[in-house]
Structure formats: C-alpha cells, structure tokens
Design an enzyme around this catalytic site. Structure first.
Site, PDB file in Angstrom:
ATOM      1  N   TYR A 109      44.674 109.764 -57.248  1.00 24.20           N
ATOM      2  CA  TYR A 109      44.192 108.544 -57.982  1.00 24.20           C
ATOM      3  C   TYR A 109      45.250 107.719 -58.749  1.00 24.20           C
ATOM      4  O   TYR A 109      44.705 106.734 -59.573  1.00 24.20           O
ATOM      5  CB  TYR A 109      42.891 108.799 -58.797  1.00 24.20           C
ATOM      6  N   PHE A 132      41.778 121.267 -55.089  1.00 24.58           N
ATOM      7  CA  PHE A 132      40.620 121.509 -53.910  1.00 24.58           C
ATOM      8  C   PHE A 132      40.696 122.562 -53.395  1.00 24.58           C
ATOM      9  O   PHE A 132      41.637 123.205 -52.989  1.00 24.58           O
ATOM     10  CB  PHE A 132      40.621 120.107 -52.949  1.00 24.58           C
ATOM     11  N   PHE A 165      34.717 118.196 -60.762  1.00 27.27           N
ATOM     12  CA  PHE A 165      34.444 116.660 -60.826  1.00 27.27           C
ATOM     13  C   PHE A 165      33.646 116.377 -59.597  1.00 27.27           C
ATOM     14  O   PHE A 165      33.106 115.079 -59.707  1.00 27.27           O
ATOM     15  CB  PHE A 165      35.710 115.765 -61.048  1.00 27.27           C
ATOM     16  N   ASP A 166      33.563 117.045 -58.424  1.00 30.07           N
ATOM     17  CA  ASP A 166      33.000 116.760 -57.480  1.00 30.07           C
ATOM     18  C   ASP A 166      32.860 118.152 -56.325  1.00 30.07           C
ATOM     19  O   ASP A 166      33.644 118.788 -56.383  1.00 30.07           O
ATOM     20  CB  ASP A 166      33.566 115.592 -56.569  1.00 30.07           C
ATOM     21  N   TYR A 172      34.226 121.333 -49.575  1.00 33.13           N
ATOM     22  CA  TYR A 172      35.033 121.339 -50.865  1.00 33.13           C
ATOM     23  C   TYR A 172      34.593 121.354 -51.942  1.00 33.13           C
ATOM     24  O   TYR A 172      33.430 120.741 -52.418  1.00 33.13           O
ATOM     25  CB  TYR A 172      36.046 119.970 -50.711  1.00 33.13           C
ATOM     26  N   ILE A 178      42.359 110.101 -49.359  1.00 31.11           N
ATOM     27  CA  ILE A 178      43.410 110.062 -50.420  1.00 31.11           C
ATOM     28  C   ILE A 178      44.759 110.802 -49.866  1.00 31.11           C
ATOM     29  O   ILE A 178      44.432 111.538 -48.848  1.00 31.11           O
ATOM     30  CB  ILE A 178      43.221 110.617 -51.565  1.00 31.11           C
TER      31      ILE A 178
END
Length: 572
Positions: free
Chosen positions: A116, A133, A70-71, A60, A90
């Site tokens: 979050y 995502f 962010f990731d 992902y 999540i």
C-alpha cells in the site's frame, strides 16, 4: 459532516480489501525489493500450479512485522476468490500467489512499494508498512479448463457403458480440491440413483459418468462453471469451488432395456427347449452388478422349481428361462423394471437394482409329457414282447438328467424283478418296460408325474425328471390280475378227484402242491410268475382251505372263474 463510527470501520475494511484484491501500489516505490516467498509446506503431489489468469481460492492471515493482525479471511469465515496475475490484487500478493499448488502454504513478505506504499490504508495500515501474509491455496481453475476424468480401476469385462438417458446407481465421495469432504453416499448407506444427461445432475457429473462400466471407479474433477459456480451450495460448497468426486458405478440400465441373455454353455445336441407352461428345475447364483451375492440355491442345496411364463417368478426370469436346454448354463441380466423395481426386495436387493442370475438348468418337463422311449438295441427276429402282468427281470441305471447317479441294479447280486402292472414300480418305468424283447436295451425319460412326483423319494429330488437305462434279461408270461394260476385249456371235469391223489376224500397241502406242480410240468397250466413258486402255491392252498383246517374239502374247492361268477350273481 461527521461519519458514524460503524460506517468509518466499514469504509476502512473496504479500502483494505480493495488493496489486497485489486488496488495498485501507491507512492514512491523506493528500493526495488521483491516479495519474499517462503514455501513452508509443499504437497507431495502437485497436479497444477497457479498461473497468470487462473482463478484461485485461498485463505490468509495478514500481520505486521510485530505480529499484529490487520486482516484475516478466517475471521470472516469465507475464503478469498479472484484472478491472479492480472492486477486485481496488490502487486506483492499477485506475485506471491503465482506458482502455488493446491494445499501449498506460503509465508509472503510484501515490501511497501508492492503493497500500500507511502499512503497505506487510513486507520488500518500505516504508510510504508511491510506486510506479512500466511497463505494456503485451496483451489485453482481456469475458464478454459475441461472436465478431468481419471479411470482408477475398470473391470476386465465391460459389455456396455453408460449413455445419456441411462439410470445409474453409484457411490461417491465428494471433496473440494484441497481434500475437504462435503458429501458422501457411503455415509448415507445407500447409492445415489439418478438419470444421466437429463439435467438432474450438475453438468460436470452428467459428463463424467458417460462411458463408465458397471464396477468401474473414476476420479472426476469438475471446475466450478460445470458445478455450482458463483453461488456454491449451502454451507458445504463455497462459491467458485472445484469439486472432486471419487465414483464407483454400482449398476445402470435404461428404461427401454429388455432381458439380456448370455449363453455360457449350451449342451449339444439340445433336443428340446423350455417353453411357457414347462416346469423347470434350476440352480442359480443371484448377484448385483457389482458382484454382491444376494441369493443362491446352491447355499440351500436345493434347486429352485417353478413353472415359466405363468407369472410365478419375476418377469425377467420368466423371459430369461424361455428356450433353455437341459444342462444349459445361462446368464440372465434383468433390469429393475422387470425385477423388483424402485422398491427392491428385503435388505439385500436395493431399489432400482439390476440383477444378474447365473443359471444352471437341471431339468424341465411339461405336465402333459409322456414317457420318452429311445430304443438303443433290439434283437433281430423278436416276436415275443412283454405285456401287462408279465414277470420280468431287468437291469437298470437310474440318474437325473444332469448325470447325477441315483440307483443301479448292478450294485446288487441279481437283476430287478417285477410283475408288470402290479403297481410295484413307478408308472413311467412300468410303461417303459412294456413291448420289450428279451435282450432289448432302452433309455427312458420319465417326467415326475409318472415318477416320484413333487415330493420325490429317498435320494430322488421332488419334481425330478428321471433317466433310466434298462435292459430286459428275461420274461415269463403272466396271469390275469387276481389269478395265481391259470389253465392253458379247460380244467379237468373231475378236478377234485384228480387232485385227491390218495383218494381219502380230502386234500392236504402236500397233495395240492404235488398236483399243481405236475400240471405246470406237463404244460397244462401256469403259475403266476414269481421268484418263489412255493409261496404262490401256498397262497393258492390257503385261498382254497376256507376254514383254515389244513385240508381242502369238495365243498371248499372252487375255480377262480366260478368265484367271480358267484360274486356277480350276489351283486345282481
């Protein structure tokens, strides 16, 4: 107490991963927006969809609405693995991944209350952040999964299938569930060779090869717990990876196997079967179990000739040719330990290869064999039979034992003529013509040592057994070896005077010829049988005309018996 910058980053990353892989949403969820799912690539074939409780692997990229990343699992160089739908991810990711197929790609928009929440991840994800995502599903499995075996193709004939402790040779392509290749025997140019059920393979392959036929193709899907599990294998097989093998079984055998025989065609009747010490001539095609031809006597247009049971050929063929009949077609399956073993032979027979020989036996014999004589017809009241030195006329047909026609006297205007015992025909035929009556018919089977031997003759292969059909047309009583004429009684005492018809004291050729013909006509003697009596008489005259002046004098004329006696005295 201050925290080092590197440690702070590590904590932030761990908090983020904890959120994606397992942290529950925090804070007031606000309006109950659900995850937005865009399935922008769906494979044509979807064998399975991710369901609650399934173990999945995926890649992902995670970004905010403005596109800021962010990731990313790609940046870490490792896929993410976990269980879907049980609260370890999540909530938005848990929902967004369910129903995905392997290789499916989705865009997921996760609202804050499913991500979050109002707290976020300090220093990495702000409060109330909507997360984007881009996900690709790579693997799906469940702890209750079993091995999936699909037969792609299978030979029509399958006399035997793989069992535990068998040694197998197979080709394979190995891929991950998403199609990523990790290994292939084809790229190495050789089969993978191993025992089945002895722990030399991963458990899934051990099970997946059972029951296969030589030449069969299978697709084998192996869940991770029957493959390399949590550790994976090197850099090519990730942890918890399902494996897909496309397998072609080339051949297999068991170390306890003997030679397997299949009698394709056995002539009836079979009067004799080959045994140790026999010399066999046969044609063959040699193939591997997958049908690959490695050798053929037909391509050389020449039989393979050898003794059996003597160690001149591979042990499997030494055994496989025992008991064959002339004309038999037999399949001989030879395991490698009775063929060329682990090393193989040349570039056409791989190591540990099972060999298949399709054999057609042309003939066989033993060096001690005599001529085999079968009387087909013998006239009644036969009192006179052929003897050594007799002159005979006969018809014949000559062929190989497989029926191949070689020669026939019927192709000529008259029968064959020969003086028996004069070394004018092969020894076996000479023997077969003895003790025959006029009108008798025989079949003669002549082994090569009484025929044309190892070298053969024009039109006759080396070491060939010959079959003659013979019929005796006529016979004339012969004369002893070295004689051209013999008297039926005692010769005249005054032979020269009687032979000198005009009494001039010398005997020219015409007088000699007239006298001999008269003796024959009156039954007082006989010439050596021949198709040309004049030549025989001319040879007789030449033998007596010792100075070759065209006439015989009293001093020159000698009987053969007298000449032989003189030679004995000279030797003494």
């Amino acid at each position: 107490m201050a925290m080092a910058p590197g440690s702070r980053c590590l904590v932030l990353l761990l908090l983020l991963l904890l959120g994606i892989l397992g942290a529950p949403a925090l804070g007031n969820p606000g309006p109950l927006e659900d995850v937005v799912i865009e399935r922008y690539y769906i494979p044509k074939i979807c064998l399975r969809e991710a369901q609650m409780g399934d173990f999945i692997r995926y890649h992902y990229n995670g970004t905010f609405k403005d596109g800021k990343k962010f990731d990313s699992s790609y940046d870490r160089g490792a896929t993410v693995a976990g269980v879907v739908g049980v609260g370890r991810l999540i909530t938005g990711m848990d929902r967004g991944l369910q129903g995905m197929c392997v290789n499916e790609r989705r865009h997921l928009i996760v609202p804050p209350h499913l991500g979050y929440g109002s707290i976020g991840v300090a220093g990495l994800i702000p409060p109330d952040a909507t997360l984007y995502f881009d996900v690709v599903m790579l693997d799906i499995w469940n702890k209750n999964d079993k091995l999936q075996v699909t037969t792609v193709s299978k030979p029509e004939r399958c006399n035997r299938t793989v069992e535990n402790s068998d040694f197998v040779r197979y080709h394979y392509n190995g891929t991950l569930l998403d199609g990523t290749p990790f290994d292939s025997s084809y790229s190495k140019g050789s089969t993978y060779d191993t025992y089945v059920g002895t722990g030399w393979l991963i458990k899934g392959m051990d099970q997946g090869l059972l029951g296969m036929c030589a030449g069969e193709k299978r697709s084998i899907i192996i869940p991770p717990f029957l493959a390399y599990g949590e550790k994976g294998y090197g850099t090519v097989i990730p942890p918890q990876a399902s494996l897909v093998f496309s397998v072609l079984l080339v051949d297999f055998h068991n170390p306890k196997d003997g030679v397997f025989l299949e009698h394709l065609e056995v002539p009836q009747p079979c009067k004799r079967r080959a045994v140790t010490g026999d010399f066999v001539r046969y044609h063959y095609n040699g193939t591997l179990m997958d049908g690959t031809l490695f050798d053929s006597s037909y391509s050389r247009n020449q039989t393979y000739n050898t003794y059996i049971g003597k160690g001149y050929i591979i042990p499997g063929m030494d055994q496989g040719l025992q008991g064959v009949c002339v004309g038999e077609q037999r399949r001989v399956v030879v395991p490698p330990h009775l063929a060329y073993g682990e090393n193989g032979a040349g570039d056409k027979i791989p190591g540990s290869a099972v060999l298949i020989f399709d054999v057609h036996v042309i003939d066989f014999h033993n060096p001690a064999d005599p001529v085999e004589i079968e009387t087909v017809f013998r006239p009644e009241g036969c009192n006179v039979t052929t003897r050594d030195r007799d002159f005979v006329r006969y018809h014949y047909n000559c062929s190989l034992l497989d029926g191949t026609r070689l020669f026939s006297s019927h192709d000529y205007e008259k029968p064959q003529e020969v003086t028996l015992g004069a070394n004018k025909v092969i020894e076996g035929l000479n023997s077969g013509l003895l003790d025959m009556c006029v009108g008798e018919r025989r079949v003669l089977i002549i082994p090569p040592h009484l025929g044309h031997g190892e070298s053969g003759a024009r039109g006759v292969p080396g070491s060939a057994v010959l079959r003659f059909e013979v019929e005796l047309i006529s016979m004339e009583e012969g004369v002893p070896e070295g004689y051209l004429f013999i008297w039926h009684g005692e010769p005249p005492a005054n032979l020269y005077e009687q032979m000198d018809l005009n009494k001039d004291g010398e005997i020219p050729a015409d007088e000699f010829s007239t006298f001999i013909k008269t003796q024959v006509a009156e039954g007082k003697g006989r010439l050596m049988p021949s198709s040309d009596p004049e030549k025989v008489i001319a040879d007789m005259f030449q033998n007596q005309d010792r100075n070759q002046d065209g006439k015989i004098t009293p001093e020159e004329l000698k009987l053969k018996s007298d000449e032989d006696q003189e030679k004995i005295h000279e030797e003494l």
